[in-house]
Design a protein around this motif. Sequence first.
Motif, PDB file in Angstrom:
ATOM      1  N   ALA A   4       0.832  -1.199   0.000  1.00  0.00           N
ATOM      2  CA  ALA A   4       0.000   0.000   0.000  1.00  0.00           C
ATOM      3  C   ALA A   4       0.869   1.251   0.000  1.00  0.00           C
ATOM      4  O   ALA A   4       1.850   1.349   0.732  1.00  0.00           O
ATOM      5  CB  ALA A   4      -0.906   0.000   1.227  1.00  0.00           C
ATOM      6  N   THR A   5       0.532   2.209  -0.860  1.00  0.00           N
ATOM      7  CA  THR A   5       1.222   3.504  -0.884  1.00  0.00           C
ATOM      8  C   THR A   5       0.217   4.592  -0.571  1.00  0.00           C
ATOM      9  O   THR A   5      -0.695   4.769  -1.364  1.00  0.00           O
ATOM     10  CB  THR A   5       1.817   3.768  -2.272  1.00  0.00           C
ATOM     11  N   PRO A   6       0.380   5.356   0.469  1.00  0.00           N
ATOM     12  CA  PRO A   6       1.288   5.138   1.589  1.00  0.00           C
ATOM     13  C   PRO A   6       0.853   3.940   2.426  1.00  0.00           C
ATOM     14  O   PRO A   6      -0.262   3.476   2.209  1.00  0.00           O
ATOM     15  CB  PRO A   6       1.133   6.455   2.378  1.00  0.00           C
ATOM     16  N   PRO A   7       1.660   3.446   3.347  1.00  0.00           N
ATOM     17  CA  PRO A   7       2.925   4.003   3.858  1.00  0.00           C
ATOM     18  C   PRO A   7       4.110   3.821   2.922  1.00  0.00           C
ATOM     19  O   PRO A   7       5.092   4.536   3.069  1.00  0.00           O
ATOM     20  CB  PRO A   7       3.148   3.199   5.138  1.00  0.00           C
ATOM     21  N   ALA A   8       4.014   2.871   1.974  1.00  0.00           N
ATOM     22  CA  ALA A   8       5.189   2.664   1.131  1.00  0.00           C
ATOM     23  C   ALA A   8       5.342   3.821   0.153  1.00  0.00           C
ATOM     24  O   ALA A   8       4.387   4.525  -0.169  1.00  0.00           O
ATOM     25  CB  ALA A   8       5.062   1.351   0.378  1.00  0.00           C
ATOM     26  N   ASN A   9       6.567   4.005  -0.348  1.00  0.00           N
ATOM     27  CA  ASN A   9       6.872   5.124  -1.215  1.00  0.00           C
ATOM     28  C   ASN A   9       8.009   4.696  -2.136  1.00  0.00           C
ATOM     29  O   ASN A   9       9.109   4.456  -1.674  1.00  0.00           O
ATOM     30  CB  ASN A   9       7.278   6.309  -0.334  1.00  0.00           C
ATOM     31  N   TYR A  10       7.690   4.560  -3.424  1.00  0.00           N
ATOM     32  CA  TYR A  10       8.737   4.116  -4.358  1.00  0.00           C
ATOM     33  C   TYR A  10       9.555   5.304  -4.787  1.00  0.00           C
ATOM     34  O   TYR A  10       9.021   6.247  -5.370  1.00  0.00           O
ATOM     35  CB  TYR A  10       8.101   3.417  -5.554  1.00  0.00           C
ATOM     36  N   VAL A  11      10.844   5.278  -4.479  1.00  0.00           N
ATOM     37  CA  VAL A  11      11.653   6.460  -4.746  1.00  0.00           C
ATOM     38  C   VAL A  11      12.581   6.267  -5.931  1.00  0.00           C
ATOM     39  O   VAL A  11      13.194   7.221  -6.385  1.00  0.00           O
ATOM     40  CB  VAL A  11      12.472   6.878  -3.505  1.00  0.00           C
ATOM     41  N   GLY A  12      12.703   5.045  -6.451  1.00  0.00           N
ATOM     42  CA  GLY A  12      13.580   4.898  -7.593  1.00  0.00           C
ATOM     43  C   GLY A  12      13.510   3.511  -8.181  1.00  0.00           C
ATOM     44  O   GLY A  12      12.964   2.584  -7.581  1.00  0.00           O
ATOM     45  N   GLY A  13      14.028   3.385  -9.387  1.00  0.00           N
ATOM     46  CA  GLY A  13      14.095   2.092 -10.038  1.00  0.00           C
ATOM     47  C   GLY A  13      12.861   1.775 -10.845  1.00  0.00           C
ATOM     48  O   GLY A  13      11.923   2.567 -10.908  1.00  0.00           O
ATOM     49  N   GLU A  14      12.897   0.611 -11.505  1.00  0.00           N
ATOM     50  CA  GLU A  14      11.726   0.181 -12.248  1.00  0.00           C
ATOM     51  C   GLU A  14      11.569  -1.338 -12.149  1.00  0.00           C
ATOM     52  O   GLU A  14      12.513  -2.056 -11.826  1.00  0.00           O
ATOM     53  CB  GLU A  14      11.806   0.632 -13.708  1.00  0.00           C
ATOM     54  N   ILE A  15      10.348  -1.764 -12.372  1.00  0.00           N
ATOM     55  CA  ILE A  15      10.048  -3.195 -12.343  1.00  0.00           C
ATOM     56  C   ILE A  15       9.401  -3.533 -13.679  1.00  0.00           C
ATOM     57  O   ILE A  15       8.235  -3.212 -13.913  1.00  0.00           O
ATOM     58  CB  ILE A  15       9.080  -3.535 -11.197  1.00  0.00           C
ATOM     59  N   LEU A  16      10.193  -4.126 -14.576  1.00  0.00           N
ATOM     60  CA  LEU A  16       9.668  -4.415 -15.905  1.00  0.00           C
ATOM     61  C   LEU A  16       9.116  -5.829 -15.929  1.00  0.00           C
ATOM     62  O   LEU A  16       9.836  -6.795 -15.715  1.00  0.00           O
ATOM     63  CB  LEU A  16      10.772  -4.277 -16.957  1.00  0.00           C
ATOM     64  N   LEU A  17       7.814  -5.909 -16.187  1.00  0.00           N
ATOM     65  CA  LEU A  17       7.177  -7.212 -16.296  1.00  0.00           C
ATOM     66  C   LEU A  17       6.737  -7.313 -17.749  1.00  0.00           C
ATOM     67  O   LEU A  17       5.925  -6.498 -18.200  1.00  0.00           O
ATOM     68  CB  LEU A  17       5.982  -7.267 -15.345  1.00  0.00           C
ATOM     69  N   ASN A  18       7.269  -8.275 -18.477  1.00  0.00           N
ATOM     70  CA  ASN A  18       7.021  -8.344 -19.922  1.00  0.00           C
ATOM     71  C   ASN A  18       7.356  -7.015 -20.576  1.00  0.00           C
ATOM     72  O   ASN A  18       6.690  -6.578 -21.509  1.00  0.00           O
ATOM     73  CB  ASN A  18       5.557  -8.671 -20.209  1.00  0.00           C
ATOM     74  N   GLY A  19       8.375  -6.346 -20.065  1.00  0.00           N
ATOM     75  CA  GLY A  19       8.811  -5.105 -20.684  1.00  0.00           C
ATOM     76  C   GLY A  19       8.063  -3.858 -20.239  1.00  0.00           C
ATOM     77  O   GLY A  19       8.391  -2.756 -20.647  1.00  0.00           O
ATOM     78  N   GLN A  20       7.046  -4.022 -19.416  1.00  0.00           N
ATOM     79  CA  GLN A  20       6.291  -2.834 -18.974  1.00  0.00           C
ATOM     80  C   GLN A  20       6.550  -2.550 -17.504  1.00  0.00           C
ATOM     81  O   GLN A  20       6.576  -3.473 -16.695  1.00  0.00           O
ATOM     82  CB  GLN A  20       4.798  -3.069 -19.169  1.00  0.00           C
ATOM     83  N   ASP A  21       6.698  -1.276 -17.171  1.00  0.00           N
ATOM     84  CA  ASP A  21       7.031  -0.906 -15.799  1.00  0.00           C
ATOM     85  C   ASP A  21       5.777  -0.916 -14.928  1.00  0.00           C
ATOM     86  O   ASP A  21       4.888  -0.087 -15.114  1.00  0.00           O
ATOM     87  CB  ASP A  21       7.667   0.486 -15.788  1.00  0.00           C
TER      88      ASP A  21
END
Lengths: 359, 344, 321
Positions: free
Chosen positions: B58-75
């Motif tokens: 859940a965002t918040p509390p989580a907070n993505y501050v960088g990077g990417e997650i490519l699944l089948n090429g899509q973030d």
Amino acid sequence: MESTPPNLNPIALSPWQIFWQRLKRRRIAMIGGVILIGLYLISLFAGFVAPYTHDRLDRDRFFHPPTRPQLEGFHLVVPRYEQQPGNFIYHAVQGDTQPIRFFVHGEKYKLFGLIPASIHLFGTGDDKYPVYLLGTDQFGRDVFSRLLYGSQISLSIGVIGILLSFTFGLIIGGISGYFSGATDTVIMRLCELIMSVPALYLIISLRATFPPSMTSAQIYAMIIVILSFIGWAGMARVIRGMTLSLREQQFILAARALGQSDFKIIVRHILPNTFSYVIVAATLSVPYYILGEVVLSFLGVGIQEPSASWGLMLNAAQNTEYLKNYPWLLAPGAAIFVTVLAFNFLGDGLRDAADTKSI
Amino acid sequence: MALLEIKNLKMDFGAGADALRAVDGVSLTIGASETVCLVGESGCGKSVTALSIARLVATPPANYVGGEILLNGQDTLKMSNGELQKIRGGVVSYVFQDPGASLNPVFRIGNQIKESLKLHRPLTRPSATLSPAGGEGRGEGVRVLKNVITDYDTEVIRLLKLVGIPAPESRIRNYPFEMSGGMQQRVMIAMALASEPKLLVADEPTTALDVTIQAQILDLLSELKRRLGMAILLITHNLGIVGDMADRVAVMYAGQIVELSPARELLRRPLHPYTKALINSVPKLAGGASRLSAIPGNVPRIGNFPPGCRFAPRCPIAKPECSEKIPELLEVEPGRFVRCPFWK
Amino acid sequence: MWSFLFKRLLHMIPLLLGVSLLTFLLMAMAPGDYFTALSQNPQISPETIANLKAKFHLGQPWYVQYFYWLKNILHGEFGYSMAYKIPATALIFERLWNTFLLSFFAMIIAWGIAIPLGIWAAVKKDSWADRGCSLVAFVGLSVPDVLLALLALWFAAATGWFPVGGAQSPIHDLLTPMQQFWDCAYHLILPALVLAAADLAGIMRRMRSCLLDTLRAEYVTAARARGLGEGWVIYKHALRNAINPLLTIFGYSLAALLSGAFIVENIMAWPGLGRLTIEAFFAKDSYLVVDCVVMATALLVVGNFIADLMLAWSDPRIRLK
Ligand SMILES: Nc1ncnc2c1ncn2[C@@H]1O[C@H](COP(=O)(O)OP(=O)(O)O)[C@@H](O)[C@H]1O
Ligand SMILES: [Mg+2]
């Protein structure tokens, strides 16, 4: 990371300190606490703070509206009010004022019920210029003063009632959970019985066992006894549940293996472990005792005239004619509301700080 | 293109001054039909990393501050809610630690499985002129065409049979509480497979189960993988099961990957001191005499990570400079990555 | 499920017996009785009083009286109201019906408003809407029933929009059935609203916290992980589970409701059981007090039994055991 101040290390703090730190961060709880301290202090010094005594009748001023102090130069002054002939409508007389003075001599009262005194926090010292901050009632008594005297009864019943019923609840619940078996069954059935009657019906039946006319002190004691008679049951049940689960834990088994007596184990080991729950529950239940007194007195079976209690004062407001024309008679209701709210604020904060989710 | 590519993922809990870094620069790829194990002591960030793939934290509390997650090429970090719902189950399915808690207690298990089916494999009338089963999505990235089904109940029973539940016809009307833990976990697996995912994330799927059941569930996973050919990300804090299951292993410590290697080589010759310590702490039934050593100290808590190499305070070969700079994750041998300059 | 419900049903009998015994005992301990006041009246001869006393077994020890009382109850006879000089049965049931009516409508209003509000606050957790609702609920929780009822009375008196107490207008008997219905509804609205308002805040807070608890459950994450939409996850998976703890607090809320009704009845002149209790209390009509207490308890106990029924229906873990 070395710059971390040492007091942030949770291991260095006792449970009470952690509790206090957490509580301090809850502003609402602190507000509730401060309000309560204020209320109880005022109630303790009611005779001094109140400009009049609770039973002083002003036969010339029934239903006097709340006096509006005005600022005249550097003085707070109160005007003189004149009654319209034939009804209870009053008008302030322009230009005819007296300054409010502090620490004035007035009627005699007993501070803490012991020390005779006659100094009041404020007043005009002149009966023609009364200071009725919240007006007067149908007998010409100062509502504000009665509110303060009434708080002595209403506020103290809450605390004494809680102390009494929680003591019984703790002991009986502890015994019930610790011994289980037949003792437990009997006690729990009794609790269930008490809790299955809608509270006010039981209160009235209990009230019937006392004679209708008693002295103020007797009535006061009676209300506490009645409310505690009902209140201990819920507490006992919860404590029993906690005792049952605590009983199986290592340190209790260890204490028993060391040959400590049952009573000692209950008092030394089991009950202290329920304290954080008890404190939170107590704070949150004080309002029920206050409201219990209010309802009893309101219904005319509690505190009797001429004593003052918040419930009794509200009784006058039951008359719709009074209510429509003299709404200041509802002032005790506001006082009850503020008190209950403050207890709820504090109790809620305590619960969060103690982290006892189960209440 | 790999099925899953996590690149330098950074995630905080909280924001601003209270932010606590839970995942700090994790990179991980999983190819189609590959099994990767993620190991590490509890609290090191395995679950939040895995949940992030379908953005389930859940965002918040989580907070993505960088990077990417490519699944089948899509973030997935940039996906809309609608797109996320399609890939959840559709491309990546999850099996969680405690099956008793992950099944909804008030619905029959058959209906819960059916729910996934209806969502990801809606009924196709036999007359419909749809392309035959097995066709790949038309370059839309995440869209996948599933096997055609004509009747939910039959498919639910087939799935329950697939995961080894006896008498599935009578089981579909059961409530979760009427089943044992092992059976519940099989239901969870059936539910995960119902949508025919490309990647199955199993987050400590055996931790909450009896030891004897644990082996059965792991066997089931290997067997299913052999038959269905999906990729698996298996999370565990037990290195003992890694050898049988994994192609590659990623070892995580305090929010970072400290070693990434093919499974066999990692077990035979661990490079990072933390991996070595982990392997030494696994009791071996056969070797008998070998000394079992616990790792001294505790896992640093999130927000309380030591400066420099996070393992340094517990490391037997730590040097003063270890506490100065976080070492890089470097490829020291073909296919082997280590976050320690003193791996030799 | 049947054994669970049967046990609950069986449980009610000793409970009601115990409550009646307890109240009877309390009444027996009460100083004086109805005839104490009567005997002060010079117009009534001592013989009459003695006759009446014998008729009501008042000379006997309390347990004998209790036995007679119980025997009558089992025959559906609530005895004779000495103060009202009419058979108590009709009186009790009329008042019971009024209390039921008041509580029932208050309950519908309270739950009907509190549940959606609680859900809304939970779904929008930490938003301004949630904070606002929570604060209002918190403050609302602290308004005593007495004050609320008095304020309503004041409102009715000041605006004239609502009747100032009572259950029907003086000309009720002259109205057509349709008008009579509206007359009743018109009198019911304000007391029911007051009673509902007193209960609303607590239920809303419970609903909110129950739903928040279930939203944290792992099966909710698991449902999301399967790709179910957020609405589906909340309203089907989470809400369906949040109902069960809510049903278990139903009993507490009903007890509070009946105590609240006691106050509202007495302030707003609603002729229910609570008002009758007080009237009987002042008239020293102790049988009537016992009857009222037992009936109020029965109302609560039956309400709890209905809650148990609903819980058994709602929770498969109970239903199938
Ligand atoms: N919702 C959350 N809020 C704050 N911190 C969290 C939350 N979920 C997990 N964490 C923290 O993130 C860290 C990693 O957790 P997790 O990924 O569950 O560890 P594990 O490796 O055991 O699966 C832990 O320190 C945990 O305390
Ligand atoms: Mg985990």
